[in-house]
Motif scaffolding. Structure first.
Motif, PDB file in Angstrom:
ATOM      1  N   ALA A 311      -0.544   4.046 -12.648  1.00 17.66           N
ATOM      2  CA  ALA A 311       0.574   3.262 -12.113  1.00 17.66           C
ATOM      3  C   ALA A 311       1.308   4.014 -11.009  1.00 17.66           C
ATOM      4  CB  ALA A 311       1.544   2.906 -13.236  1.00 17.66           C
ATOM      5  N   LEU A 312       1.616   5.301 -11.238  1.00 19.00           N
ATOM      6  CA  LEU A 312       2.385   6.039 -10.231  1.00 19.00           C
ATOM      7  C   LEU A 312       1.555   6.334  -8.991  1.00 19.00           C
ATOM      8  CD1 LEU A 312       5.039   7.282  -9.429  1.00 19.00           C
ATOM      9  CD2 LEU A 312       4.389   9.387 -10.622  1.00 19.00           C
ATOM     10  N   LEU A 313       0.270   6.582  -9.151  1.00 15.24           N
ATOM     11  CA  LEU A 313      -0.574   6.811  -7.977  1.00 15.24           C
ATOM     12  C   LEU A 313      -0.784   5.526  -7.188  1.00 15.24           C
ATOM     13  CD1 LEU A 313      -2.959   9.407  -9.560  1.00 15.24           C
ATOM     14  CD2 LEU A 313      -1.683   9.746  -7.429  1.00 15.24           C
ATOM     15  N   ALA A 314      -0.847   4.396  -7.873  1.00  9.37           N
ATOM     16  CA  ALA A 314      -0.917   3.112  -7.164  1.00  9.37           C
ATOM     17  C   ALA A 314       0.385   2.864  -6.404  1.00  9.37           C
ATOM     18  CB  ALA A 314      -1.188   1.979  -8.148  1.00  9.37           C
ATOM     19  N   ALA A 315       1.517   3.136  -7.057  1.00  7.49           N
ATOM     20  CA  ALA A 315       2.806   2.981  -6.387  1.00  7.49           C
ATOM     21  C   ALA A 315       2.873   3.850  -5.137  1.00  7.49           C
ATOM     22  CB  ALA A 315       3.939   3.341  -7.350  1.00  7.49           C
ATOM     23  N   SER A 316       2.393   5.071  -5.250  1.00  6.77           N
ATOM     24  CA  SER A 316       2.419   5.990  -4.112  1.00  6.77           C
ATOM     25  C   SER A 316       1.522   5.494  -2.982  1.00  6.77           C
ATOM     26  CB  SER A 316       1.976   7.385  -4.566  1.00  6.77           C
ATOM     27  OG  SER A 316       2.862   7.905  -5.530  1.00  6.77           O
ATOM     28  N   SER A 317       0.425   4.863  -3.330  1.00  8.06           N
ATOM     29  CA  SER A 317      -0.488   4.337  -2.307  1.00  8.06           C
ATOM     30  C   SER A 317       0.146   3.180  -1.548  1.00  8.06           C
ATOM     31  CB  SER A 317      -1.806   3.899  -2.957  1.00  8.06           C
ATOM     32  OG  SER A 317      -2.441   4.996  -3.575  1.00  8.06           O
ATOM     33  N   PHE A 318       0.867   2.324  -2.263  1.00  7.82           N
ATOM     34  CA  PHE A 318       1.580   1.235  -1.581  1.00  7.82           C
ATOM     35  C   PHE A 318       2.703   1.804  -0.707  1.00  7.82           C
ATOM     36  CE2 PHE A 318      -0.181  -1.508  -5.038  1.00  7.82           C
ATOM     37  CZ  PHE A 318      -0.769  -2.475  -4.230  1.00  7.82           C
ATOM     38  N   ARG A 319       3.401   2.820  -1.187  1.00 10.32           N
ATOM     39  CA  ARG A 319       4.452   3.440  -0.380  1.00 10.32           C
ATOM     40  C   ARG A 319       3.853   4.074   0.878  1.00 10.32           C
ATOM     41  NH1 ARG A 319       9.346   1.295  -1.499  1.00 10.32           N
ATOM     42  NH2 ARG A 319       9.961   1.592  -3.681  1.00 10.32           N
ATOM     43  N   PHE A 320       2.732   4.752   0.721  1.00  8.47           N
ATOM     44  CA  PHE A 320       2.066   5.363   1.868  1.00  8.47           C
ATOM     45  C   PHE A 320       1.695   4.297   2.893  1.00  8.47           C
ATOM     46  CE2 PHE A 320      -1.871   6.644   4.018  1.00  8.47           C
ATOM     47  CZ  PHE A 320      -1.506   7.853   4.558  1.00  8.47           C
ATOM     48  N   ALA A 321       1.159   3.183   2.431  1.00  7.05           N
ATOM     49  CA  ALA A 321       0.770   2.098   3.336  1.00  7.05           C
ATOM     50  C   ALA A 321       1.979   1.516   4.058  1.00  7.05           C
ATOM     51  CB  ALA A 321       0.036   1.008   2.557  1.00  7.05           C
ATOM     52  N   THR A 322       3.092   1.375   3.339  1.00 12.72           N
ATOM     53  CA  THR A 322       4.296   0.821   3.948  1.00 12.72           C
ATOM     54  C   THR A 322       4.869   1.763   4.997  1.00 12.72           C
ATOM     55  OG1 THR A 322       4.806  -0.348   1.894  1.00 12.72           O
ATOM     56  CG2 THR A 322       6.600  -0.093   3.471  1.00 12.72           C
ATOM     57  N   LEU A 323       4.873   3.057   4.702  1.00 17.59           N
ATOM     58  CA  LEU A 323       5.437   4.033   5.627  1.00 17.59           C
ATOM     59  C   LEU A 323       4.592   4.199   6.884  1.00 17.59           C
ATOM     60  CD1 LEU A 323       6.615   6.886   3.222  1.00 17.59           C
ATOM     61  CD2 LEU A 323       8.072   5.365   4.550  1.00 17.59           C
ATOM     62  N   THR A 324       3.285   4.058   6.751  1.00 16.25           N
ATOM     63  CA  THR A 324       2.379   4.404   7.846  1.00 16.25           C
ATOM     64  C   THR A 324       1.653   3.217   8.474  1.00 16.25           C
ATOM     65  OG1 THR A 324       0.476   4.707   6.386  1.00 16.25           O
ATOM     66  CG2 THR A 324       1.912   6.619   6.732  1.00 16.25           C
ATOM     67  N   GLY A 325       1.581   2.095   7.754  1.00 12.33           N
ATOM     68  CA  GLY A 325       0.766   0.984   8.216  1.00 12.33           C
ATOM     69  C   GLY A 325      -0.718   1.188   7.971  1.00 12.33           C
ATOM     70  N   ASP A 326      -1.053   2.255   7.273  1.00 14.97           N
ATOM     71  CA  ASP A 326      -2.451   2.590   6.980  1.00 14.97           C
ATOM     72  C   ASP A 326      -2.790   2.100   5.576  1.00 14.97           C
ATOM     73  OD1 ASP A 326      -4.901   3.702   6.480  1.00 14.97           O
ATOM     74  OD2 ASP A 326      -4.264   5.785   6.685  1.00 14.97           O
ATOM     75  N   ASN A 327      -3.663   1.099   5.481  1.00  6.70           N
ATOM     76  CA  ASN A 327      -4.015   0.503   4.199  1.00  6.70           C
ATOM     77  C   ASN A 327      -5.333   1.026   3.637  1.00  6.70           C
ATOM     78  OD1 ASN A 327      -2.051  -1.728   3.288  1.00  6.70           O
ATOM     79  ND2 ASN A 327      -2.254  -2.105   5.482  1.00  6.70           N
ATOM     80  N   THR A 328      -5.697   2.238   4.006  1.00  3.18           N
ATOM     81  CA  THR A 328      -6.948   2.814   3.525  1.00  3.18           C
ATOM     82  C   THR A 328      -7.046   2.776   2.003  1.00  3.18           C
ATOM     83  OG1 THR A 328      -7.104   4.291   5.435  1.00  3.18           O
ATOM     84  CG2 THR A 328      -8.367   4.898   3.480  1.00  3.18           C
ATOM     85  N   TYR A 329      -5.948   3.064   1.332  1.00  5.08           N
ATOM     86  CA  TYR A 329      -5.988   3.188  -0.121  1.00  5.08           C
ATOM     87  C   TYR A 329      -5.439   1.958  -0.837  1.00  5.08           C
ATOM     88  CZ  TYR A 329      -6.572   7.784   1.778  1.00  5.08           C
ATOM     89  OH  TYR A 329      -7.034   8.836   2.541  1.00  5.08           O
ATOM     90  N   THR A 330      -5.121   0.918  -0.089  1.00  3.95           N
ATOM     91  CA  THR A 330      -4.585  -0.297  -0.685  1.00  3.95           C
ATOM     92  C   THR A 330      -5.583  -1.006  -1.596  1.00  3.95           C
ATOM     93  OG1 THR A 330      -3.068  -0.557   1.178  1.00  3.95           O
ATOM     94  CG2 THR A 330      -3.463  -2.487  -0.185  1.00  3.95           C
TER      95      THR A 330
END
Length: 398
Positions: A311-330
């Protein structure tokens, strides 16, 4: 404040370092989010069973991000927060700070007894700083004093590793990946609110602590963080929750810098933090199981599945995508989201978690993970922030 310079630098960095990671499908279908009724149960359960210092701090952060996102560091223009909050706004978060400070021993520098941990009490620090910033009685110094004592303990009393990293334990110099979520975000938020030369120094200190911990704990051979190093009782395994703590904490430090007065002064540090988050997400998701889960020891095939770290790693992946626009891990995060949601039972309990106090065994029947409950809230909050405002879109081109 203009952020064009540092945004350009971050985007340039991302354009240079994006890797070709296989996606799970050409189109990701976002599952419906948990119902308000079920989320209310998740929240109530988290509040009821969070008793240890790190559990209380994680709960306070989860409530902030989920219920009061405008006050969290991931929101635009969130630093500084308003000086005055309307009645009821963030009442649950502020209540945590009030209770902790009211019960704080005058002979104790940390905010709360950390059961031997240096970093864990600091996890409550952001809520105390928010309570101080928004206090109605400007003569009340109780919250400022409590926060400054916690900061002093971290910077001047706690033991340090040879490289300067603040020890996560009081009794011996020892580094735990958990520390990254507990102390650096507090140090960063303190600096962002304080401003000036000292505030900038604190923001740099928060970044430095992530850097120094990474020097010791990051295993470049597999792209994952070891759990515990130095001292006696080390744990060189790649514990999933430890990796989750590290990534989520680094993202909070990054977001705090981005929203602070020092954003344009700390472009290199932001690029570093982005790189460190990316390298860990890259390392983590290549071990994702077909049903979306991660294993408790990420790269050990005989380990058990753990919904909490997932759950926390998924949350971090969505945060990363939001901050950067990079959806590699979405795509991986969406698959994990679906697994986590299916693992929340009708009473609002996240099932299939690791026992957070043993690290190495599942939670016994009928026993639930306090941090896991908060991680569900953090995940839902991260998904909501990732989706375009007002959207009902459930399909996303990955």
């Amino acid at each position: 404040m203009l952020f064009s310079t540092h945004i350009f630098a971050v985007v340039l960095y991302l354009s240079l370092c994006v890797k070709s990671t296989p996606t799970l499908s050409s189109q990701c279908i976002l599952p419906p989010l948990l119902s308000p009724e079920k989320l209310s149960l998740v929240r109530a359960n988290a509040i009821n069973i969070s008793t240890h210092s790190w559990e209380i701090g994680t709960l306070a952060e989860a409530l902030t991000e989920f219920e009061w996102p405008q006050l969290g560091v991931f929101a635009l223009d969130s630093i500084p927060p308003p000086r005055h909050l309307e009645e009821g706004i963030a009442a649950d978060v502020l209540s945590i700070a009030e209770t902790v400070v009211a019960q704080k021993s005058p002979n104790l520098l940390p905010l709360i007894n950390g059961d031997g941990a240096v970093g864990d009490p600091a996890s409550i620090g952001n809520s105390v700083l928010l309570r101080n910033w928004t206090r109605q009685d400007r003569q009340d110094t109780a919250f400022a004093k409590a926060a400054s004592e916690q900061l002093y303990y971290l910077l001047h009393v706690a033991p340090r590793a040879p490289n300067g990293a603040i020890s996560h334990r009081e009794s011996q110099v020892q580094l735990w990946s958990d520390f990254i979520y507990m102390a650096p975000p507090f140090i960063a938020y303190y600096g962002a609110l304080h401003g000036g030369h000292w505030g900038l120094a604190l923001l740099r200190t928060a970044y430095d602590q992530v850097r120094l911990y990474r020097e010791v704990l990051f295993d470049a051979d597999v792209g994952l963080w070891r759990h515990i190093a130095l001292g006696s009782g080390t744990d060189p395994t790649h514990w999933a929750t430890g990796n989750a703590w590290a990534v989520a904490g680094a993202l909070r430090v990054l977001a705090t810098i981005q929203q602070s007065f020092a954003a344009e002064l700390m472009i290199p540090q932001q690029i570093d933090l982005l790189h460190w988050v990316r390298e860990t997400l890259e390392g983590v998701w290549k071990y994702q199981q077909t049903n979306g889960t991660l294993l408790n020891y990420i790269d050990q095939p005989d380990s058990f599945a753990d919904t909490s770290s997932t759950a926390l790693l998924a949350a971090s992946s969505f945060r990363f995508a939001t901050l950067t626009g990079d959806n590699t891990y979405t795509p991986a995060a969406i698959l994990a989201l679906e697994l986590v949601q299916k693992s929340v039972d009708e009473n609002g309990w996240l099932c299939g978690t690791v026992d957070p106090e043993t690290f190495s065994s599942p939670s016994p029947p009928g026993i639930h993970s306090p941090e896991g409950q908060s991680f569900v809230l953090l995940l839902e909050a991260a998904v909501l922030r990732w989706l375009p405002p007002g959207t009902e879109k459930r399909a996303y081109e990955c």
